[in-house]
Design an enzyme around this catalytic site. Structure first.
Site, PDB file in Angstrom:
ATOM      1  N   PRO A 246       8.700  -1.630  10.597  1.00  0.00           N
ATOM      2  CA  PRO A 246       7.749  -0.566  10.235  1.00  0.00           C
ATOM      3  C   PRO A 246       7.668   0.469  11.358  1.00  0.00           C
ATOM      4  O   PRO A 246       7.156   0.182  12.446  1.00  0.00           O
ATOM      5  CB  PRO A 246       6.425  -1.311  10.058  1.00  0.00           C
ATOM      6  CG  PRO A 246       6.585  -2.575  10.827  1.00  0.00           C
ATOM      7  CD  PRO A 246       8.032  -2.922  10.826  1.00  0.00           C
ATOM      8  N   ASP A 420       8.538   0.165  16.769  1.00  0.00           N
ATOM      9  CA  ASP A 420       8.413  -0.902  15.779  1.00  0.00           C
ATOM     10  C   ASP A 420       6.969  -1.410  15.869  1.00  0.00           C
ATOM     11  O   ASP A 420       6.580  -2.034  16.855  1.00  0.00           O
ATOM     12  CB  ASP A 420       9.417  -2.011  16.113  1.00  0.00           C
ATOM     13  CG  ASP A 420       9.413  -3.139  15.091  1.00  0.00           C
ATOM     14  OD1 ASP A 420       8.432  -3.243  14.320  1.00  0.00           O
ATOM     15  OD2 ASP A 420      10.375  -3.929  15.070  1.00  0.00           O
ATOM     16  N   HIS A 421       6.197  -1.136  14.819  1.00  0.00           N
ATOM     17  CA  HIS A 421       4.758  -1.418  14.868  1.00  0.00           C
ATOM     18  C   HIS A 421       4.450  -2.915  14.881  1.00  0.00           C
ATOM     19  O   HIS A 421       3.310  -3.314  15.150  1.00  0.00           O
ATOM     20  CB  HIS A 421       4.067  -0.748  13.678  1.00  0.00           C
ATOM     21  CG  HIS A 421       2.626  -0.410  13.927  1.00  0.00           C
ATOM     22  ND1 HIS A 421       2.078  -0.345  15.183  1.00  0.00           N
ATOM     23  CD2 HIS A 421       1.603  -0.134  13.073  1.00  0.00           C
ATOM     24  CE1 HIS A 421       0.806  -0.024  15.101  1.00  0.00           C
ATOM     25  NE2 HIS A 421       0.480   0.102  13.834  1.00  0.00           N
ATOM     26  N   ARG A 422       5.446  -3.745  14.616  1.00  0.00           N
ATOM     27  CA  ARG A 422       5.248  -5.191  14.723  1.00  0.00           C
ATOM     28  C   ARG A 422       5.095  -5.605  16.182  1.00  0.00           C
ATOM     29  O   ARG A 422       4.459  -6.621  16.482  1.00  0.00           O
ATOM     30  CB  ARG A 422       6.430  -5.943  14.104  1.00  0.00           C
ATOM     31  CG  ARG A 422       6.615  -5.731  12.612  1.00  0.00           C
ATOM     32  CD  ARG A 422       7.910  -6.378  12.124  1.00  0.00           C
ATOM     33  NE  ARG A 422       9.085  -5.802  12.775  1.00  0.00           N
ATOM     34  CZ  ARG A 422      10.336  -6.207  12.558  1.00  0.00           C
ATOM     35  NH1 ARG A 422      10.561  -7.203  11.701  1.00  0.00           N
ATOM     36  NH2 ARG A 422      11.352  -5.630  13.168  1.00  0.00           N
TER      37      ARG A 422
END
Length: 449
Positions: A246, A420-422
């Protein structure tokens, strides 16, 4: 003893390669460490050397084929040993039958040459022995019929005028008057249409109109090229990145005036010029050393924080994008880093990078400033967690506050961080960008560190 030549694995992320060119033919003797073939990966084109000496007994994979790593692509051995079992096993691993259209051309030429000689020579003698009457010859010339294709019904199989007319009528293209008129006006050859939709294959108006539509569509297409090789591999990887990780984007504007002034002064007194891109790599490496939570990857079910800071620099090639990596960038001086960056970019453009030159990146910079692009967002280069997109530095009027407000012209550059929003949240990304902005707007403090 015969051995397999396999598709080599040239990098951690490499799972297949395209065989570009064989440097040897079947039957050639190959020396150990002699270049045997060339392959293309998603990063570069590599020459691959033979690991043993011997005769190239069998080529199992043709030029242009994509093959998973470690699978057999050829057999090297003694000139007289039996390799039939090895060939059978190799074809099973490759998912091929023993005789396929992809068989090496050299093997085809041998078998086809023998069979063709037996088949063609009698046919040639038969054609040369055909007899035809003078009237048949004149009529054939008038109608554009090749007499060699006509079967004769005259004495001794001689071709007579009736045979020519019969052949012409049976092979004559049948078309309606309207279809003929449209085709003549449009310059369409009736023999280019395989079969009409009318009775007994008669070409109708509808068939000509469809042919016209296809011709118009083809005129709109300049060229077609296959979606294969480096372009396809890059496309597959960035698609996987975009739809798996994401992406979140953070943009800021940086006043580059002091960096530009600093580099102008430095480059006046130095033979080796330092570019804005060099300074960016240098600065990003320093900021990453202060904020290691950006220098990470998601590998399986674990978040890995990298000890080394290896900066990838995106380089545009005709075939696609390649990212050579500057290893341990935070431990190098600006001049050494600049020299190494230029060397890697040159090797990348010449397609001469080695696997160690483009593997192991932990963070990537993609700079389109030299193309005049103001701002853009970049797709993360997996398995990394972030990439910095850099635009051009533009001189714009701005209001600054010192003792009083005043209007001045400064060089501003937009940078966008994709994360990467993770692994990286908004506050972490903002802190990284703010620190990067400060270091670029006050570059002397960075050089003194």
């Amino acid at each position: 003893m015969a051995v397999y030549v396999i598709m080599p694995k040239l990098g951690f992320n490499m799972d297949k390669g395209t065989l570009l060119k064989w440097r040897k033919k079947e039957g050639d003797f190959v020396e150990e460490q002699e270049v045997l073939f060339e392959i293309e990966t998603d990063k570069t084109v590599m020459e691959v050397e033979a690991q043993t000496s011997g005769v190239l007994r069998k080529i199992l994979v043709t030029e242009g084929e994509e093959v998973p790593v470690t699978l057999p692509i050829a057999i090297i051995g003694d000139g007289d040993e039996d390799i039939s079992k090895m060939i059978k096993e190799a074809y099973q691993k490759l998912g091929k039958s023993e005789m396929t259209e992809e068989e090496p051309k050299a093997a085809k030429r041998i078998s086809q040459g023998i069979a063709g000689k037996r088949e063609i020579e009698p046919k040639k003698e038969k054609e040369e022995s055909k007899k035809f009457s003078p009237r048949a010859q004149r009529k054939a010339k008038e109608l554009g019929v090749k007499v060699q294709l006509v079967e004769g019904s005259g004495p001794g199989g001689a071709i007579i005028e009736k045979d020519v007319m019969s052949y012409y009528q049976s092979h004559k293209i049948k078309a309606s008057p309207v279809a003929k008129k449209i085709a003549e006006k449009a310059g369409i050859k009736l023999d280019a249409i395989e079969k009409g939709t009318g009775i007994a294959g008669r070409i109708m108006k509808k068939d000509i109109e469809e042919a016209l539509d296809k011709t118009e569509e083809m005129k709109k297409i300049e060229k077609k090229i296959p979606y294969t090789g480096m372009r396809k591999i890059i496309g597959d990887r960035i698609s996987q990145s975009k739809f798996t990780a994401p992406h979140v984007y953070f943009t800021t504007s940086v006043d580059m005036s002091k960096v530009i002034d600093l580099l102008n002064r430095f480059n006046q007194d130095s033979e080796k010029r330092i570019s804005i891109n060099d300074f960016l790599v240098f600065t990003v490496a320093k900021v990453l050393s202060e904020q290691p939570n950006i220098n990470c990857s998601l590998l399986g079910e674990e978040i890995v924080y990298h000890k080394d800071i290896n900066i990838g620099v995106a380089v545009a090639l005709k075939e696609g994008l390649i990212v050579p990596v500057i290893k341990n960038a935070d431990k190098k001086s600006l001049s050494i880093l600049s020299k190494e960056t230029k060397k890697l970019i040159k090797l990348a453009r010449e397609r001469k990078l080695m696997p160690e030159d483009y593997n192991g990146g932990t963070f990537t910079i993609s700079n389109l400033g030299m193309y005049g692009i103001d701002n853009f967002t970049a797709i993360i280069n997996p398995p990394e967690a972030a990439i910095l997109a850099v635009g051009t530095a533009k001189r714009i009027p701005v209001v600054i506050e010192e003792r009083v407000e005043k209007l001045v012209v400064r060089s501003f550059m937009k940078v966008t961080l994709s994360v990467d929003h993770r692994l990286i949240d908004g506050a972490m990304a903002a802190n990284f960008l703010n620190r990067l902005k400060y270091c670029l707007e006050f570059p002397k403090s960075l050089l003194l560190c």
